[in-house]
Design a protein around this motif. Structure first.
Motif, PDB file in Angstrom:
ATOM      1  N   MET A   1      -7.727  -0.830  -4.141  1.00 26.27           N
ATOM      2  CA  MET A   1      -6.795  -0.961  -3.035  1.00 26.27           C
ATOM      3  C   MET A   1      -5.657   0.060  -3.171  1.00 26.27           C
ATOM      4  O   MET A   1      -5.234   0.660  -2.187  1.00 26.27           O
ATOM      5  N   LYS A   2      -5.197   0.227  -4.395  1.00 30.62           N
ATOM      6  CA  LYS A   2      -4.109   1.162  -4.645  1.00 30.62           C
ATOM      7  C   LYS A   2      -4.550   2.594  -4.340  1.00 30.62           C
ATOM      8  O   LYS A   2      -3.785   3.391  -3.783  1.00 30.62           O
ATOM      9  N   VAL A   3      -5.791   2.932  -4.660  1.00 32.90           N
ATOM     10  CA  VAL A   3      -6.311   4.279  -4.409  1.00 32.90           C
ATOM     11  C   VAL A   3      -6.390   4.545  -2.908  1.00 32.90           C
ATOM     12  O   VAL A   3      -6.008   5.623  -2.439  1.00 32.90           O
ATOM     13  N   ILE A   4      -6.850   3.572  -2.161  1.00 31.76           N
ATOM     14  CA  ILE A   4      -6.949   3.726  -0.698  1.00 31.76           C
ATOM     15  C   ILE A   4      -5.549   3.932  -0.110  1.00 31.76           C
ATOM     16  O   ILE A   4      -5.342   4.787   0.754  1.00 31.76           O
TER      17      ILE A   4
END
Length: 77
Positions: A1-4
């Motif tokens: 989620m953090k990467v997105i």
């Protein structure tokens, strides 16, 4: 989620920076175009002055073209 989230944030940042750059470029060319119009309209030797200032403004605003400007001026001297 953090990467997105980081990917989306980078795309949004790139879009904002490109929009700002586009705004600055359009503003720069609008101001210089109006300057050239005023020089041409109000001076008896307006064409010579417009060429002179156009070379200066082009030299300052387009560093990648410096070599070509220098080459043309060298060829004409």
């Amino acid at each position: 989620m953090k990467v997105i989230f980081l990917i989306l944030l980078s795309f949004m940042t790139k879009g904002v920076l490109l929009a700002g750059l586009n705004f600055l470029m359009v503003g720069w060319f609008t101001v210089t175009t109006k300057l050239m119009e005023n020089v041409l309209a109000n001076a008896p030797d307006g064409a010579d002055r417009a060429i002179f200032w156009g070379r200066i403004l082009g030299f300052v605003s387009h560093p990648m073209l410096w070599i070509f400007i220098l080459a043309v001026n060298y060829g004409n001297s």
